[in-house]
Design a protein around this motif. Structure first.
Motif, PDB file in Angstrom:
ATOM      1  N   LEU B 121       0.851  -1.195   0.000  1.00  9.56           N
ATOM      2  CA  LEU B 121       0.000   0.000   0.000  1.00  9.56           C
ATOM      3  C   LEU B 121       0.889   1.248   0.000  1.00  9.56           C
ATOM      4  O   LEU B 121       1.789   1.373   0.841  1.00  9.56           O
ATOM      5  CB  LEU B 121      -0.891  -0.008   1.247  1.00  9.56           C
ATOM      6  CG  LEU B 121      -1.781   1.205   1.484  1.00  9.56           C
ATOM      7  CD1 LEU B 121      -2.811   1.369   0.369  1.00  9.56           C
ATOM      8  CD2 LEU B 121      -2.491   1.088   2.833  1.00  9.56           C
ATOM      9  N   VAL B 122       0.649   2.138  -0.952  1.00 13.90           N
ATOM     10  CA  VAL B 122       1.366   3.424  -0.977  1.00 13.90           C
ATOM     11  C   VAL B 122       0.351   4.532  -0.706  1.00 13.90           C
ATOM     12  O   VAL B 122      -0.682   4.615  -1.379  1.00 13.90           O
ATOM     13  CB  VAL B 122       2.057   3.660  -2.335  1.00 13.90           C
ATOM     14  CG1 VAL B 122       2.759   5.018  -2.350  1.00 13.90           C
ATOM     15  CG2 VAL B 122       3.067   2.552  -2.622  1.00 13.90           C
ATOM     16  N   GLU B 123       0.626   5.341   0.282  1.00 12.31           N
ATOM     17  CA  GLU B 123      -0.269   6.443   0.643  1.00 12.31           C
ATOM     18  C   GLU B 123       0.493   7.761   0.584  1.00 12.31           C
ATOM     19  O   GLU B 123       1.693   7.794   0.849  1.00 12.31           O
ATOM     20  CB  GLU B 123      -0.785   6.271   2.076  1.00 12.31           C
ATOM     21  CG  GLU B 123      -1.634   5.050   2.313  1.00 12.31           C
ATOM     22  CD  GLU B 123      -1.982   4.855   3.790  1.00 12.31           C
ATOM     23  OE1 GLU B 123      -3.092   4.403   4.073  1.00 12.31           O
ATOM     24  OE2 GLU B 123      -1.125   5.160   4.648  1.00 12.31           O
ATOM     25  N   TYR B 126      -0.127  14.881   3.270  1.00 13.11           N
ATOM     26  CA  TYR B 126       0.290  16.271   3.031  1.00 13.11           C
ATOM     27  C   TYR B 126       1.197  16.705   4.177  1.00 13.11           C
ATOM     28  O   TYR B 126       0.775  16.744   5.327  1.00 13.11           O
ATOM     29  CB  TYR B 126      -0.959  17.154   2.951  1.00 13.11           C
ATOM     30  CG  TYR B 126      -0.737  18.605   2.645  1.00 13.11           C
ATOM     31  CD1 TYR B 126       0.337  19.056   1.885  1.00 13.11           C
ATOM     32  CD2 TYR B 126      -1.656  19.556   3.103  1.00 13.11           C
ATOM     33  CE1 TYR B 126       0.507  20.402   1.601  1.00 13.11           C
ATOM     34  CE2 TYR B 126      -1.498  20.905   2.817  1.00 13.11           C
ATOM     35  CZ  TYR B 126      -0.415  21.320   2.064  1.00 13.11           C
ATOM     36  OH  TYR B 126      -0.262  22.658   1.793  1.00 13.11           O
ATOM     37  N   LEU B 131      -1.761  21.175   9.933  1.00 14.38           N
ATOM     38  CA  LEU B 131      -2.947  20.379   9.585  1.00 14.38           C
ATOM     39  C   LEU B 131      -2.815  18.933  10.055  1.00 14.38           C
ATOM     40  O   LEU B 131      -3.684  18.111   9.790  1.00 14.38           O
ATOM     41  CB  LEU B 131      -3.166  20.420   8.069  1.00 14.38           C
ATOM     42  CG  LEU B 131      -3.451  21.800   7.456  1.00 14.38           C
ATOM     43  CD1 LEU B 131      -3.412  21.723   5.934  1.00 14.38           C
ATOM     44  CD2 LEU B 131      -4.799  22.332   7.921  1.00 14.38           C
ATOM     45  N   PRO B 134      -2.489  15.507   6.938  1.00 14.07           N
ATOM     46  CA  PRO B 134      -3.660  14.721   6.508  1.00 14.07           C
ATOM     47  C   PRO B 134      -3.365  13.848   5.293  1.00 14.07           C
ATOM     48  O   PRO B 134      -2.540  14.201   4.447  1.00 14.07           O
ATOM     49  CB  PRO B 134      -4.696  15.790   6.153  1.00 14.07           C
ATOM     50  CG  PRO B 134      -3.880  16.987   5.766  1.00 14.07           C
ATOM     51  CD  PRO B 134      -2.660  16.944   6.652  1.00 14.07           C
ATOM     52  N   ILE B 135      -4.044  12.731   5.202  1.00 10.84           N
ATOM     53  CA  ILE B 135      -3.907  11.855   4.035  1.00 10.84           C
ATOM     54  C   ILE B 135      -4.532  12.558   2.826  1.00 10.84           C
ATOM     55  O   ILE B 135      -5.542  13.255   2.951  1.00 10.84           O
ATOM     56  CB  ILE B 135      -4.559  10.473   4.297  1.00 10.84           C
ATOM     57  CG1 ILE B 135      -4.200   9.484   3.184  1.00 10.84           C
ATOM     58  CG2 ILE B 135      -6.065  10.563   4.495  1.00 10.84           C
ATOM     59  CD1 ILE B 135      -4.443   8.024   3.548  1.00 10.84           C
ATOM     60  N   ILE B 136      -3.899  12.400   1.658  1.00 14.12           N
ATOM     61  CA  ILE B 136      -4.400  13.064   0.447  1.00 14.12           C
ATOM     62  C   ILE B 136      -4.361  12.104  -0.742  1.00 14.12           C
ATOM     63  O   ILE B 136      -3.610  11.127  -0.749  1.00 14.12           O
ATOM     64  CB  ILE B 136      -3.583  14.341   0.097  1.00 14.12           C
ATOM     65  CG1 ILE B 136      -2.065  14.063   0.121  1.00 14.12           C
ATOM     66  CG2 ILE B 136      -3.931  15.489   1.031  1.00 14.12           C
ATOM     67  CD1 ILE B 136      -1.219  15.242  -0.339  1.00 14.12           C
ATOM     68  N   THR B 137      -5.171  12.430  -1.735  1.00 11.97           N
ATOM     69  CA  THR B 137      -5.189  11.663  -2.984  1.00 11.97           C
ATOM     70  C   THR B 137      -4.432  12.455  -4.059  1.00 11.97           C
ATOM     71  O   THR B 137      -4.046  13.604  -3.843  1.00 11.97           O
ATOM     72  CB  THR B 137      -6.639  11.464  -3.454  1.00 11.97           C
ATOM     73  OG1 THR B 137      -7.201  12.746  -3.761  1.00 11.97           O
ATOM     74  CG2 THR B 137      -7.486  10.792  -2.374  1.00 11.97           C
ATOM     75  N   GLU B 139      -5.688  13.786  -6.626  1.00 15.32           N
ATOM     76  CA  GLU B 139      -6.467  14.999  -6.944  1.00 15.32           C
ATOM     77  C   GLU B 139      -6.219  16.111  -5.930  1.00 15.32           C
ATOM     78  O   GLU B 139      -6.111  17.279  -6.305  1.00 15.32           O
ATOM     79  CB  GLU B 139      -7.964  14.654  -7.016  1.00 15.32           C
ATOM     80  CG  GLU B 139      -8.343  13.851  -8.261  1.00 15.32           C
ATOM     81  CD  GLU B 139      -9.847  13.695  -8.425  1.00 15.32           C
ATOM     82  OE1 GLU B 139     -10.533  13.506  -7.406  1.00 15.32           O
ATOM     83  OE2 GLU B 139     -10.330  13.776  -9.571  1.00 15.32           O
ATOM     84  N   HIS B 140      -6.118  15.735  -4.650  1.00 13.32           N
ATOM     85  CA  HIS B 140      -5.806  16.748  -3.637  1.00 13.32           C
ATOM     86  C   HIS B 140      -4.446  17.384  -3.906  1.00 13.32           C
ATOM     87  O   HIS B 140      -4.264  18.584  -3.695  1.00 13.32           O
ATOM     88  CB  HIS B 140      -5.804  16.127  -2.234  1.00 13.32           C
ATOM     89  CG  HIS B 140      -7.145  15.649  -1.771  1.00 13.32           C
ATOM     90  ND1 HIS B 140      -7.330  14.424  -1.192  1.00 13.32           N
ATOM     91  CD2 HIS B 140      -8.368  16.218  -1.812  1.00 13.32           C
ATOM     92  CE1 HIS B 140      -8.615  14.269  -0.886  1.00 13.32           C
ATOM     93  NE2 HIS B 140      -9.255  15.341  -1.262  1.00 13.32           N
ATOM     94  N   LYS B 142      -3.104  18.023  -6.640  1.00 10.48           N
ATOM     95  CA  LYS B 142      -3.256  19.039  -7.697  1.00 10.48           C
ATOM     96  C   LYS B 142      -3.971  20.277  -7.158  1.00 10.48           C
ATOM     97  O   LYS B 142      -3.569  21.401  -7.444  1.00 10.48           O
ATOM     98  CB  LYS B 142      -3.988  18.432  -8.891  1.00 10.48           C
ATOM     99  CG  LYS B 142      -3.101  17.421  -9.609  1.00 10.48           C
ATOM    100  CD  LYS B 142      -3.860  16.522 -10.554  1.00 10.48           C
ATOM    101  CE  LYS B 142      -2.954  15.344 -10.948  1.00 10.48           C
ATOM    102  NZ  LYS B 142      -3.711  14.267 -11.593  1.00 10.48           N
ATOM    103  N   ILE B 143      -5.010  20.058  -6.370  1.00  9.23           N
ATOM    104  CA  ILE B 143      -5.747  21.202  -5.800  1.00  9.23           C
ATOM    105  C   ILE B 143      -4.858  22.004  -4.863  1.00  9.23           C
ATOM    106  O   ILE B 143      -4.925  23.227  -4.819  1.00  9.23           O
ATOM    107  CB  ILE B 143      -7.022  20.693  -5.082  1.00  9.23           C
ATOM    108  CG1 ILE B 143      -8.048  20.247  -6.137  1.00  9.23           C
ATOM    109  CG2 ILE B 143      -7.622  21.762  -4.177  1.00  9.23           C
ATOM    110  CD1 ILE B 143      -9.223  19.483  -5.590  1.00  9.23           C
ATOM    111  N   LEU B 144      -3.989  21.314  -4.117  1.00 14.38           N
ATOM    112  CA  LEU B 144      -3.090  22.000  -3.181  1.00 14.38           C
ATOM    113  C   LEU B 144      -1.903  22.655  -3.895  1.00 14.38           C
ATOM    114  O   LEU B 144      -1.077  23.299  -3.256  1.00 14.38           O
ATOM    115  CB  LEU B 144      -2.579  21.008  -2.123  1.00 14.38           C
ATOM    116  CG  LEU B 144      -3.631  20.526  -1.118  1.00 14.38           C
ATOM    117  CD1 LEU B 144      -3.121  19.323  -0.331  1.00 14.38           C
ATOM    118  CD2 LEU B 144      -4.014  21.663  -0.168  1.00 14.38           C
TER     119      LEU B 144
END
Lengths: 243, 243
Positions: B121-123, B126, B131, B134-137, B139-140, B142-144
């Motif tokens: 599993l690779v997670e 951020y 903060l 926090p775990i991010i995907t 898409e996050h 890119k948004i960040l």
């Protein structure tokens, strides 16, 4: 058809709905409750008539989606707070679609509240009250045994984006911005996946296009005024003839 | 080369390391501190000689990875607690690789502690202390504004898996199970991405193959005994001649 002739026994009671079996094993009835909960049921309330509003709003929106080619569990609205639905096995993922950053996304990632996102964000949350519905990735879905099928997960994302596109256009024509919303999907016996649960101001955020006034469960979450008045305004806009 | 001739000024002090500029603008020096922190610095401690152990372990593991074709920022070990490294712009993602469920993964998703995962599993988390990481995907990310480049994110995942494969084999030959670990990567001026930061018992979980004894920062997190003894055991195993 009516509720009394069809209903057999209560299968489940959630925070916002009760689910009943019916005389037809392929169909269930969902009853919309007047209860309001927020922050994973840490805040509780009740608003007379809220269930009926969500029942009517959900019925109208599921009909709209069906007309636009989205398969849903919705069969018909039986009375003021009951809908007849296809029985599905609910996939324990809350599929969240976001057009604008607010709520938990803003808090969790420090993104400015109200920021229009550069693209439609689709997130998965593990539907598990004990764990407080944690955010999950595709890989977590497989580890949790939710599905081993990447195609299923891609289908959820594709459908979520299609639904967003239909609803966003529908609401903006009624001067409501669709900020974000939560969907649940279910599997039929043949393995196909259809939209389930509800679409209502309990599961969506709507902001008035001109004033940014909140017309959804944030009115309850943040004590911004009368919940019923807000939900009635959403229903009024849905029923208006812009479309 | 030695620390005193090279060092210019402190650029940054983190929880486990200080970073210094050097007389060469393309190189920095990392100093390994004896401080121990856990639970986002809510628990603090200090262990004389811990920094030196992590410095030596990191140096040996970066050399191992380089020998196996993984580009890292490591240039050389200068003395007991300083390494000379290429200067990179750190990508603010903590790339976490997990072979076995434990720690925050088990707590967050209710997965049995110690369960061997069905796949690596690779997670992404951020890297943001305010903060609480926090775990991010993707898409996050890119948004960040972390990156708009999906290829960069895929590269991080591919490298993380390659590194896991190299380290897991290396350690199991030394009777240590590599449970999970955290990596950080950095960008060079030409846009290429290389492994940065450290690899040590502060950033990895190691369990003894036979006894499941923990030989990593969990000794500090969970008050399981002497941190230095555990880290010394990891170093001893790395230096042993199984390879």
């Amino acid at each position: 058809m009516n509720f009394k002739d069809l209903v057999k026994e209560q299968l489940y009671e959630g925070k916002g709905k009760k689910i009943f079996s019916t005389t037809n094993p392929d169909l269930i009835i969902a009853e919309f409750k007047d209860d309001l909960t927020a922050f994973n049921a840490q805040k509780k309330g009740n608003e007379d008539g809220k269930g009926a509003l969500n029942c009517q709003i959900t019925s109208l929106l599921f009909e709209l989606l069906e007309k636009n080619g989205i398969q849903t569990h919705f069969k018909e609205c039986l009375d003021s707070n009951h809908i007849l639905c296809q029985k599905v096995e609910i996939i324990p993922i809350e599929v969240v679609v976001r057009n604008v950053a607010t709520g938990s996304l803003s808090k969790r990632l420090g993104i400015q509240d109200g920021l229009e996102l550069p693209f439609v964000l689709v997130e998965f949350y593990y539907k598990n009250d004990t764990l407080n519905d944690p955010i999950i990735t595709d890989e977590h879905c497989k580890i949790l045994g939710i599905t081993q099928n990447q195609d299923d997960l891609e289908f959820l994302k594709t459908q979520a984006r299609k639904i967003n596109s239909i609803l966003k256009d529908f609401f903006i024509a009624r001067k409501l911005r669709l900020i974000d919303f939560k969907l649940e999907f279910g599997k039929l016996n043949d393995g196909s996946i259809i939209l389930a649960d509800e679409i209502s101001p309990d599961s969506c955020r709507f902001w008035d296009k001109d004033s940014d006034q909140k017309l959804d469960k944030d009115v309850f979450r943040q004590d911004l005024g009368n919940v019923k008045v807000a939900y009635e305004e959403v229903l009024k806009r849905i029923l208006s003839q812009q479309n």
